[in-house]
Design an enzyme around this catalytic site. Structure first.
Site, PDB file in Angstrom:
ATOM      1  N   CYS A 127      40.652  46.712  43.062  1.00 34.29           N
ATOM      2  CA  CYS A 127      41.216  45.770  42.097  1.00 34.29           C
ATOM      3  C   CYS A 127      41.776  44.540  42.802  1.00 34.29           C
ATOM      4  O   CYS A 127      41.804  43.453  42.228  1.00 34.29           O
ATOM      5  CB  CYS A 127      42.309  46.451  41.276  1.00 34.29           C
ATOM      6  N   CYS A 170      36.568  35.741  53.056  1.00 32.62           N
ATOM      7  CA  CYS A 170      36.766  36.071  51.647  1.00 32.62           C
ATOM      8  C   CYS A 170      38.267  36.243  51.438  1.00 32.62           C
ATOM      9  O   CYS A 170      39.061  35.547  52.087  1.00 32.62           O
ATOM     10  CB  CYS A 170      35.978  37.316  51.254  1.00 32.62           C
TER      11      CYS A 170
END
Length: 389
Positions: free
Chosen positions: A195, A348
């Protein structure tokens, strides 16, 4: 024992008033409320799922709750982990949860285990409880919870969430299936984003956690039909529920003891594809900062996050090419052209997706270097003005 033995249980006058709306339900009544008071439930994790789960079990009158968690409350938790408040940021989640539970139901005994659940302590921690509720977010702990419940013959009320979708079921109940019937083998490391990388709509864990609490209350009171043998799937965008049938696999290997679940799930380099990921060269964000402070004519910094993430925060000079465009092959030639004659660095949020991007690019002969820790590490170690998310 389910339902719990209530022969020595009495409700105080305060409890009669507090739980009166249960007492007037024929399906629950005085006996059902006594069962709830006599019951003990262990919740592994007090995050998105554990928050509503614990709140509603306490409000329902469960007499003993155990909480396993070793994390502290972070600002990013508050969007969905509703048992915690702003004043608890930086403090242990289990202490925050206990304080809130006692505000809801001061009659509830709360046991705290500020530790990671491991193969060494799982059986000892789980043994005293009637039911285990799995509120975890990683495969090693899910397999550990499952196997410990199988060995101890404890029902395992399971839930999981990601982005806008969730699922729930009851494992290891009255001969029903367990988690290994749903996932006989763990997925390759990095295949399923967390998540923290993929995001989750804040209300979703509330829905799934309340479903888990509902199942626990039903198991304790002996009413209704449990989700055992049924996997409930929820899609928040479509506001739809559907079910999949689950059955025990007669050829499933017998669980004879607890194992090294990090190794089993490939954490640390033992799963297929992990060796390839480990071959990716990397640098720290500090080293990247040194490079960016110098000449950049022969340097390309690629950001493989999703566009909404780039609207939150960026590393100056990075070019956005999302991972899905690289893995689909759509952006391969674009990256090849951009990286021609340059040193390629890829980042990222945390470093996982950038490693996957470099593996995909490497298959096409495009080599580069991964930025360890991604933009999250950049924010913590290089530029605190870059927002963390």
């Amino acid at each position: 024992m389910l339902p719990p033995d209530t022969s020595a249980v009495q409700l105080s006058p305060d409890e009669v008033v507090r739980f009166s709306r249960h007492l007037i339900l024929p399906e629950i009544g005085m006996e059902g409320q006594k069962r709830l008071k006599a019951a003990s439930v262990l919740c592994v994790g007090t995050g998105g799922l554990g928050s509503p789960l614990l709140l509603y079990l306490a409000a329902a009158g469960v007499g003993r709750l155990g909480i396993v968690d070793f994390d502290v409350v972070d600002h990013s938790n508050l969007q969905r982990q509703v048992i915690h408040g702003t004043s608890w940021v930086g403090k242990p989640k289990i202490e925050s949860a206990k304080a809130r539970i006692h505000e809801i139901n001061p009659h509830c005994q709360v046991d705290l285990y500020e530790t990671a659940l491991t193969s060494e302590n799982a059986l000892e921690i789980i043994t005293p409880y009637d039911i285990v509720c799995d509120g975890t977010d990683n495969f090693p702990t899910r397999y550990l919870v499952n196997d410990a419940c199988v060995l101890l013959n404890k029902p395992n009320v399971y839930g999981s969430i990601f982005r806008f979708e969730g699922q729930a079921t009851v494992f290891n109940y009255q001969g029903g299936p367990n988690y290994r019937d749903l996932f006989p083998e763990p997925p390759p490391p990095g295949m399923v984003p967390s998540c923290a990388e993929g995001g989750v709509v804040g209300v979703l864990p509330g829905i799934i956690g309340v479903i888990q609490a509902t199942e626990a209350v039903k198991l304790i009171t002996g009413i209704g039909t449990s989700l055992s043998g049924r996997l409930l799937l929820f899609d928040a965008l479509k506001m739809s529920f559907r079910e999949l049938k689950l059955r025990p696999n007669p050829e499933r290997p017998v669980i004879e003891g607890l194992i090294d679940y990090q190794e089993f799930c490939g954490v640390g380099g033992s799963a297929p594809g992990q060796e390839e990921a480990g071959s990716v060269a990397s640098i720290s964000v500090g080293e990247l900062k040194t490079l960016l402070d110098g000449p950049q004519d022969d340097l390309l910094l690629l950001d493989v996050r999703n566009p909404p993430e780039a609207e939150i925060a960026v590393i100056p000079g990075a070019l956005l090419v999302p991972l899905d465009r690289i893995e689909s092959g759509e952006a391969i030639e674009e990256v090849r052209r951009l990286a021609s004659g340059k040193r390629l660095y890829v980042h990222c949020k945390l470093g996982g997706r950038s490693a996957k991007a470099l593996i995909a690019l490497g298959r096409h002969g495009i080599e580069g270097v991964n930025v360890e820790g991604g933009i999250d590490a950049w924010s913590q170690e290089v530029d605190p003005d870059v927002p963390r998310y």
